[in-house]
Design an enzyme around this catalytic site. Sequence first.
Site, PDB file in Angstrom:
ATOM      1  N   GLU A  93      52.356 -12.489   8.772  1.00 36.93           N
ATOM      2  CA  GLU A  93      51.298 -13.037   9.607  1.00 36.93           C
ATOM      3  C   GLU A  93      50.550 -11.908  10.309  1.00 36.93           C
ATOM      4  O   GLU A  93      49.331 -11.918  10.420  1.00 36.93           O
ATOM      5  CB  GLU A  93      51.915 -13.986  10.635  1.00 36.93           C
ATOM      6  CG  GLU A  93      50.856 -14.737  11.437  1.00 36.93           C
ATOM      7  CD  GLU A  93      51.476 -15.661  12.465  1.00 36.93           C
ATOM      8  OE1 GLU A  93      52.718 -15.668  12.606  1.00 36.93           O
ATOM      9  OE2 GLU A  93      50.702 -16.367  13.138  1.00 36.93           O
ATOM     10  N   THR A 125      48.656 -24.271  13.669  1.00 39.15           N
ATOM     11  CA  THR A 125      47.289 -24.173  13.177  1.00 39.15           C
ATOM     12  C   THR A 125      46.953 -25.346  12.250  1.00 39.15           C
ATOM     13  O   THR A 125      47.653 -25.566  11.269  1.00 39.15           O
ATOM     14  CB  THR A 125      47.105 -22.857  12.416  1.00 39.15           C
ATOM     15  OG1 THR A 125      47.643 -21.816  13.225  1.00 39.15           O
ATOM     16  CG2 THR A 125      45.654 -22.587  12.125  1.00 39.15           C
ATOM     17  N   GLY A 163      55.296 -24.261  12.281  1.00 36.25           N
ATOM     18  CA  GLY A 163      55.819 -24.729  13.564  1.00 36.25           C
ATOM     19  C   GLY A 163      56.761 -23.716  14.181  1.00 36.25           C
ATOM     20  O   GLY A 163      57.968 -23.730  13.944  1.00 36.25           O
ATOM     21  N   TYR A 164      56.198 -22.804  14.947  1.00 36.95           N
ATOM     22  CA  TYR A 164      56.995 -21.730  15.547  1.00 36.95           C
ATOM     23  C   TYR A 164      57.038 -21.866  17.052  1.00 36.95           C
ATOM     24  O   TYR A 164      58.039 -22.216  17.642  1.00 36.95           O
ATOM     25  CB  TYR A 164      56.359 -20.375  15.186  1.00 36.95           C
ATOM     26  CG  TYR A 164      56.829 -19.792  13.892  1.00 36.95           C
ATOM     27  CD1 TYR A 164      57.181 -20.621  12.821  1.00 36.95           C
ATOM     28  CD2 TYR A 164      56.914 -18.420  13.716  1.00 36.95           C
ATOM     29  CE1 TYR A 164      57.608 -20.073  11.623  1.00 36.95           C
ATOM     30  CE2 TYR A 164      57.342 -17.877  12.521  1.00 36.95           C
ATOM     31  CZ  TYR A 164      57.687 -18.703  11.482  1.00 36.95           C
ATOM     32  OH  TYR A 164      58.111 -18.168  10.317  1.00 36.95           O
TER      33      TYR A 164
END
Lengths: 379, 379, 393, 393
Positions: free
Chosen positions: C249, C166, C132-133
């Site tokens: 990432e 995602t 959760g960014y």
Amino acid sequence: MALVLNDEQTMLRDNARGFLGKNAPIAHLRALRDKRDADGFSRALWKDFVEMGWAGILVPQEYGGLGLGHVEAGVVMEELGRTLTPSPFLSTAVLAATAIARAGTDKQKKNYLSQIVAGDLIATPAVDETAKHHPEKTAMTAARAGNSFKLDGAKTFVIDGHVANLLIVIARSAGKPGDTNGLTLFLVDASATGIRAERTPTVDTHNAARLTFEDVNVSADDVLGKVDAGWNVLEGVLNVGRAAVAAEMVGAGEEAFSRTVAYLRERKQFGRPIGEFQALQHRAAHLYCELEVTRSAVLKALQTLDDSFDRAGAIVSVAKARAGLSATLAVNEAVQMHGGIGMTDEFDIGLFMKRVRVGQELFGDANFHADRLARLNRY
Amino acid sequence: MALVLNDEQTMLRDNARGFLGKNAPIAHLRALRDKRDADGFSRALWKDFVEMGWAGILVPQEYGGLGLGHVEAGVVMEELGRTLTPSPFLSTAVLAATAIARAGTDKQKKNYLSQIVAGDLIATPAVDETAKHHPEKTAMTAARAGNSFKLDGAKTFVIDGHVANLLIVIARSAGKPGDTNGLTLFLVDASATGIRAERTPTVDTHNAARLTFEDVNVSADDVLGKVDAGWNVLEGVLNVGRAAVAAEMVGAGEEAFSRTVAYLRERKQFGRPIGEFQALQHRAAHLYCELEVTRSAVLKALQTLDDSFDRAGAIVSVAKARAGLSATLAVNEAVQMHGGIGMTDEFDIGLFMKRVRVGQELFGDANFHADRLARLNRY
Amino acid sequence: MDNLETFRKETRAWLEANCPAEMRRPVQGEEDACWGGRHPVFQSDAQRLWLERMAEKGWTVPEWAREYGGGGLTRDEAKILRQEMRALGCRPPLTSFGISMLGPALLKYGSEEQKREHLPKITRGEIRWCQGYSEPGAGSDLASLQARAEDKGDQFLVNGSKIWTTYANKADWIFCLVRTDPSAPKHEGISFVLFDMESAGVSTKPITLISGASPFCETFFDDVLVPKANLVGKLNKGWDVAKYLLTHERDMIGGMGSTGDSRSLGQIASETVGTDNGMLADTALRGQIAAYEIDALAFRLTMERVGDMAKVGQAHPAVSSLLKYYGTELNKRRMELLMSAGGSDALEWEGERSREGRTARAWLRSKGNSIEGGTSEIQLNIIAKRILSLPGA
Amino acid sequence: MDNLETFRKETRAWLEANCPAEMRRPVQGEEDACWGGRHPVFQSDAQRLWLERMAEKGWTVPEWAREYGGGGLTRDEAKILRQEMRALGCRPPLTSFGISMLGPALLKYGSEEQKREHLPKITRGEIRWCQGYSEPGAGSDLASLQARAEDKGDQFLVNGSKIWTTYANKADWIFCLVRTDPSAPKHEGISFVLFDMESAGVSTKPITLISGASPFCETFFDDVLVPKANLVGKLNKGWDVAKYLLTHERDMIGGMGSTGDSRSLGQIASETVGTDNGMLADTALRGQIAAYEIDALAFRLTMERVGDMAKVGQAHPAVSSLLKYYGTELNKRRMELLMSAGGSDALEWEGERSREGRTARAWLRSKGNSIEGGTSEIQLNIIAKRILSLPGA
């Protein structure tokens, strides 16, 4: 001829933009897609086009059309590109009308052109047989049998092929794939025995089909133009299609661009509009130049089709190649500059990317046309 | 093998950088140019190279050389690229030494390699006959005449061809231009009767010549390798040259880049360093990536020449193509970002542009190597 | 080296004996991968078996310590395992953001309790994580995020929303950036917390992409209570964790882009476009493909070189931005060429012939690579500033 | 239209009768052009004759009024003259910054006296002008210029230096930007003045370019006295004149780039690279040349379209930035392709065979096109702000 639209053309553009913006905005395409419409376009909308005379835009006045030119057809195509509106305008009003008007007998013209003008006929050329556009490699056979021909083979990427009433089929009556001699155009009733059509849903939700022909009987009366000598007619029709698709891509590319510029002005990141970031400014400015330069070539191609049809090959290739590349740049930059939201189906910008990809491929991609130009210039 | 320099290679690099920075900075090239030096390089400097062992860097220890590998030769080439130093290192220590060490008889090796190591011999291959690199199209004839051959034809773009003592000539002993069979390599005394050399001053002030051969007599003893079967040796030698030139371009490209980045930090316009402008930042960052990616390919190519010489073709083409393109981007950006001053002869940056243009062309440009890779990968 | 050779032999033998045949074929897209979780969906028994066997050896995450469920392998051993898996064509047994993203962050910033609690479940594929960014208003400007966590004694009260989470709709837990000090400068009031997606007040809404797939969600937090024990690292220092994690990432996205088709572009195009004298009939396309393959090989070598440099301490910490930028741009180029090679066939969107428009969908999906995980523009900014030391702006 | 057809016939007849054969061949570089001036250098009698005949008709500047030495032609007549000159291959009789740059500025901003004083001499090629804009410290940031003109009653006292003054060493007069109010904001204290290069205190120093040519100078002003009557436009409003004039310069540079070789790139490459089955043997180069020719034709049409739009008042005032940017970038691409096509032959720098390295020198010279007259970056800034209305930064 000056490379600007004249007053009538400007008026046509403004009217088309007004009409389509109101009656066929992108939501119209979405609705057709989301209900999985069987036709893939709105017959009611097409009727409106017919009433405005667009179906007969290229049909000579003596056959009931508007008798306008390719610049005018391109003006409409460009506006259809802005709204991504699916319709039989390209297949029927541009391609089929040109083929019949240029190569048809008086009888054929009277019969088919009047039906096109009246909106009673959806007609389309059936050209490609392989995934890449190579019209001279046509392999479909047209074997003589008494006073008729038997067609055997398959066509792919036939625009509106699933709804067309009339097919204009290019087939090989002599020679071998690769020869430009020995090709003949036929006017074929789409409901003839032996024809099977399979609709091919494409990425852009516009309409195309694969067709197979098995022992399809066509009368010699339905030859369009001369037997074995269809190549020149075909090239002319394809040039018209290429310029028209180029115009559509100008519309789609510029619309994607103007939405992007608007987004650059609005969207804030790091406390300021992202349009303040010089890297994006320069890319946007470069893209603006590419689109403007493309517009010049496309307008010239359309004018050349009106002025000196048989010498339009080179400029049409320039227009089609540039339109494909610059519209592609426009939609790629559009998605990237919109960021995440540009990747969502809910947002419109991706729909431009999809349609432009199809336009790029239709009737030869940029590589095809670069090759064609090199051949024309003998290197 | 890890894709990093080992400690010895790093030390060699640091030493070379220190030595060249002190003894052959760009002012050295300028001085040779401005006095229109007849040799085009400094024999005194070459003597220093010889004393450091560089002339024999690739010569096996049994013939008095350092017996080092292509990575080490590439390290030196890269540093020569940073300072744009002209010298016979490429022609003699890299190309000729490789050809003789790989294909020579023991007698040939003893004779020539020891002279190369001692700095007594400048030797160079003579390959190209046309303005574009197409070794298989070699047309120069080598006609048998008893126990010797007669060479007739012309060579162009022969590195150091105006000062070389020994020429390694590829000529056609059988077959026709285009065949890879039927080519033979000859060791030819440059002062032999019938050879004329014309120095061709090039844009980069490095050294090359055109040579003509008229009835030049060469003994069968001076065949290098086997008659009619010179292609594989030649390909090996060319691959070595390609990788070496790629390394030189990495040096030249990175030096041009680092000078540009320094300029971006210093030069002020509109009240701030131009390196603050994001459009320039992004272009510099992109260029940095291109150069880093190229460095990986070039190092791998050099390592592959050391590890599995005969399988180096593909990676060498990748390295040469990328080095040409990314160094070209580096020098173009360098001149553009330096603005007006970059266009002046007084300022060094234009010299990088000139040398890189020559390096791009040497032994096949990026298009040549892309084509070669496609052929190797069968498409 | 003898020990390593022994390890290699044993590994190969074990893989040959234990990797089911179905698990030796390439993964066909994200749907075909094994994601684990509380409610795992296995595409086949073989997939379940392969996960179980690998998890038992700790080889889902070979380099993590055994006490955290990893394989406890040295770097060299892990490399051998990867090589042998590649040689046999073995699939990764588990695709997991727990492994690729949260794990490294926990190992560096987590407390011992947190590591023991979460890492073993990650290695066994028992808990599926999401990230959760991003938030709708904070895209590239990630640090301007607004989801807030108020101090309520033992717990935080979390409110706000996230986007681009995602598979949030399929995830069991989330690792999440929240603002814990709204009055501090934007980078200094952020914390990194973990919580269960089954907590009251969490809801998700999938986002359909232009490719038609829905791998991302919008995720909403409405008075979600999160125990303070789930804070990773220090309060208000979550930005450090985030930066560290973004680097991981980037590496991952930079290296991605398989369509499950192992043929080279040149091969694919030869089949669709045809050849003349062994050369691709479309000469311009041939040149473009060759240029791409040159760059792609050089890029693979760059990933290798960066790894080798890292081992000897020579890699720049910001080099992941190079990999992310270059890799994703290359992948987009590859997909464009694949579309060109495919011609009108590649434009099909449905139906068996095109495998439901696989090429077109993969092409569209690739456009997101240069946006997600920090846009290409952000990577170029980072390179300009951190590597080239160009002045700030 | 009858009048125009008559004009066309008469013009053609006159050109056929009056343009010497030597003046019907392309100009071979700047050295070969006719520049006029107080001490003119004519390459041939034909060149002198051609200038005299054309100047007499006012056709060195066909559209200027006859009272200023021009031809007094309408736009349509001038177009016909250009067409007929092109048809016969007639060279421009005079190459002159007076015509292309100063003239338009004087017509717009000059006093009647200034026009009558300077324009006729320009049309007859009697005075050769140069331009004093850039300074060493003020490149793209032109308005930060420091050369100053102090008020000394009837005169200005000019001190400072300029750079990139084209052929200053051969020019008779200079038009020059000087700072007349050092205390005003940078754009508001600049004036536009004219003065004789023979004035006491003016000196020049040629700059050698990477191409080996020296078309530019550094120019130094040391207590140069300039009559105030030579101020063009208002005091401290010189920036308006400068901007107007830069637009003209951009149009000119955007359209330039001839190497005097009328063959197409495709033809040139066919000769150097050879062909297979009528196709250029280097297929990748063939694709690059075709792509270039596509863009070049589209660009030529864009220049035409912009002209047509200007006639009907539809051209954006900043469109010259598009032409300058795109035209110069295209020309650089052309020169790169020419170098590729030429291979090692094109790398030669001296000697007869390469005509003293003509290709290489033209290639190097082309790199300056995107710097002089406002860099490509400046043009993109202008487009972004003035045409696209993107927010300032």
